[in-house]
Design a protein around this motif. Structure first.
Motif, PDB file in Angstrom:
ATOM      1  N   LEU A 247      18.236 -86.063   2.525  1.00 28.03           N
ATOM      2  CA  LEU A 247      18.206 -87.378   3.152  1.00 28.03           C
ATOM      3  C   LEU A 247      18.787 -87.377   4.565  1.00 28.03           C
ATOM      4  N   PRO A 251      14.359 -87.607   7.306  1.00 25.50           N
ATOM      5  CA  PRO A 251      14.065 -88.697   8.251  1.00 25.50           C
ATOM      6  C   PRO A 251      13.632 -88.199   9.624  1.00 25.50           C
ATOM      7  N   GLN A 291      10.564 -88.162   1.357  1.00 25.31           N
ATOM      8  CA  GLN A 291      11.658 -88.986   1.851  1.00 25.31           C
ATOM      9  C   GLN A 291      11.669 -90.360   1.197  1.00 25.31           C
ATOM     10  N   LYS A 292      10.511 -91.003   1.102  1.00 23.12           N
ATOM     11  CA  LYS A 292      10.537 -92.395   0.636  1.00 23.12           C
ATOM     12  C   LYS A 292      10.892 -92.517  -0.841  1.00 23.12           C
ATOM     13  N   ARG A 295      14.700 -91.438  -1.246  1.00 20.22           N
ATOM     14  CA  ARG A 295      15.540 -92.494  -0.683  1.00 20.22           C
ATOM     15  C   ARG A 295      15.513 -93.715  -1.586  1.00 20.22           C
ATOM     16  N   CYS A 322       7.129 -94.243   4.902  1.00 20.04           N
ATOM     17  CA  CYS A 322       7.620 -95.572   5.255  1.00 20.04           C
ATOM     18  C   CYS A 322       8.091 -95.502   6.704  1.00 20.04           C
ATOM     19  N   ASP A 325      11.761 -95.224   7.423  1.00 21.64           N
ATOM     20  CA  ASP A 325      12.497 -93.999   7.123  1.00 21.64           C
ATOM     21  C   ASP A 325      12.725 -93.129   8.350  1.00 21.64           C
ATOM     22  N   TYR A 328      16.217 -93.709   9.241  1.00 21.37           N
ATOM     23  CA  TYR A 328      17.198 -93.692   8.158  1.00 21.37           C
ATOM     24  C   TYR A 328      18.388 -92.814   8.513  1.00 21.37           C
TER      25      TYR A 328
END
Length: 461
Positions: A247, A251, A291-292, A295, A322, A325, A328
């Motif tokens: 994470l 991003p 990622q989405k 997360r 997204c 993101d 993020y």
């Protein structure tokens, strides 16, 4: 019906399996079926056993006893797989309230497969599905290989699967926490099944896995060393409450996909120089969806509208990132988010011998933000004597990409098999594996069929 596209290990294989009628062999009372009637999986809500002439994918492809589609992309097309291993296969599931896994038409999670070869060497190998795939995902990469060596084998779907796995559970982090619990549950059950089948408990139990399965290997050896004798971690995912982890890196990759980050930003985030030729594919199939959905598992409040109630109903929607993101920032998120990650975080305090492998061209889980960090955690906790760490020159996250870039990549599987054999020698005969190193390409150029761990760069310790 899952959309027919391919997405990454950290996401899932979305291809639907075409499973046909069973191809069982053997009559009750022969070697293959011996003790089958008395085998019961402790705690299982449902189980189905079969006597099979061949437990490997060579014999199971096209039957309901494996799912070749769920394995898509994990191994190189030229992978040399063994065959001709007769024995018993048990499929089933443990009690669970979620229904993401529709294998066998059961629409029930916590599914497992246990394979018991006729010619047993006294050992058991346990794994969990990589990414958000299901229990048959590593049949070619792991099951075939260990069955041919005489091991019993057990694999779990981890209790949830698919790109909407994050919807399982009541609070952030529950779905990933279940992965660990289901792996422990299956290990305990499989050890008792082995005792029922062969009349004695396994002399050795090994934990292993790819990607998220590698994460499970690390977690199990940290938290339940009493169940295992050792493990092989194939580029396991690193969840840690602080510092570098997916994470913090993904991003930046999403931002680059959307034209908001430079190559230098990518390098600073840990993505390896030299992997740029892999980035266009990762932009389309890996970074955004990974990622989405992860997360969303740990931080659903960040953007409740993306992915929303589902990660998508079409391949395009599923794979699309997204936009939020791209900005993020895990470090600045509320303490509740960090606590959710810390519930499933790794510590490095392994209690059994473990070998880690990671490709230096991994563009999904770059080693700089993953295995390099984890190796440091192991050492910081005084467990370096239990760990070996090998970087595979030319390796990337999924071996299937070798087929598109045979001049630049190499499959990690041959090195994994060498590492598994080295672990067994370490545990059972006291033969210490080579020191940490980068494993270069074999001198004969056969990257599909060979990998010697004792060739390559200088030792790190």
């Amino acid at each position: 019906m899952r959309p027919s596209c391919r997405v990454p290990l950290l996401a899932t294989a979305l291809t639907a399996a075409a499973l046909t009628a069973p191809s069982a062999a053997g009559a009750a009372g022969d070697g293959t079926c011996a003790r089958l009637d008395g085998v019961r999986v402790p705690g299982a809500a449902h189980q189905r056993g079969a006597c099979l002439a061949d437990l490997t994918t060579a014999g199971l492809a096209g039957t309901r006893y494996t799912d070749m589609a769920d394995q898509a992309g994990l191994t190189a097309a030229a992978t040399r797989s063994p065959s001709g291993v007769p024995g018993v296969q048990i499929d089933g599931y443990f009690p669970d309230s979620s229904r993401f896994n529709d294998t066998h038409g059961w629409a029930h999670d916590a599914q497992f497969v246990i394979r018991l070869p006729d010619r047993w060497n006294g050992g058991l190998v346990v794994t969990g599905a990589p990414g958000n795939r299901r229990q048959y995902a590593t049949d070619t990469a792991v099951s075939d290989q260990v069955l041919a060596r005489g091991y019993a084998y057990a694999a779990t779907d981890k209790g949830n699967s698919g790109v909407d796995f994050h919807l399982d559970g009541d609070r952030p982090g529950d779905a990933v926490a279940e992965w660990n619990a289901r792996t422990t549950q299956l290990t305990r059950a499989a050890r008792r099944v082995v005792a029922q089948r062969y009349g004695q408990a396994p002399r050795r139990t090994y934990m292993t896995g790819v990607s998220n399965g590698g994460y499970l290997t690390r977690w199990q050896l940290e938290n339940h060393p009493e169940l295992y004798d050792g493990g092989v971690d194939w580029e396991g995912n690193l969840w840690t409450g602080r510092g570098r982890q997916p994470l913090t890196a993904l991003p930046v990759a999403v931002a680059r996909t959307l034209g908001r980050a430079t190559d230098e930003d990518m390098y600073a985030a840990g993505f390896p120089r030299g992997s740029e030729f892999l980035w266009p594919y990762h932009e389309k199939a890996y970074w955004g969806v990974t990622q989405k959905i992860y997360r969303a598992e740990f931080d659903p409040a960040y953007d409740p509208d993306c992915p929303g109630p589902t990660a998508g109903s079409t391949p395009e929607r599923i794979l699309a990132p997204c936009p939020s993101d791209a900005a993020y920032d895990y470090a600045s998120r509320p303490a509740s988010v960090h606590r959710a990650v810390e519930r499933v975080a790794l510590t490095g305090r392994i209690g059994r011998p473990m070998i880690t492998l990671h490709g230096d061209l991994d563009a999904l889980l770059p080693k700089a933000v993953d295995s390099d960090v984890y190796d440091g955690m192991v050492e910081a906790n005084g467990r370096a004597r239990l760990h070996r760490y090998y970087t595979v020159a030319g390796g990337t996250h999924v071996d299937g990409l070798y087929d598109s870039h045979p001049d630049r990549l190499r499959p990690v599987l041959p090195c994994y098999l060498s590492a598994f054999d080295a672990l067994v020698a370490w545990v059972e005969r006291g033969v210490a594996p080579p020191a940490d190193r980068t494993v270069e390409r074999p001198a004969d150029g056969d990257v599909v069929g060979s990998c010697a761990l004792d060739t390559g760069g200088a030792a790190a310790r």
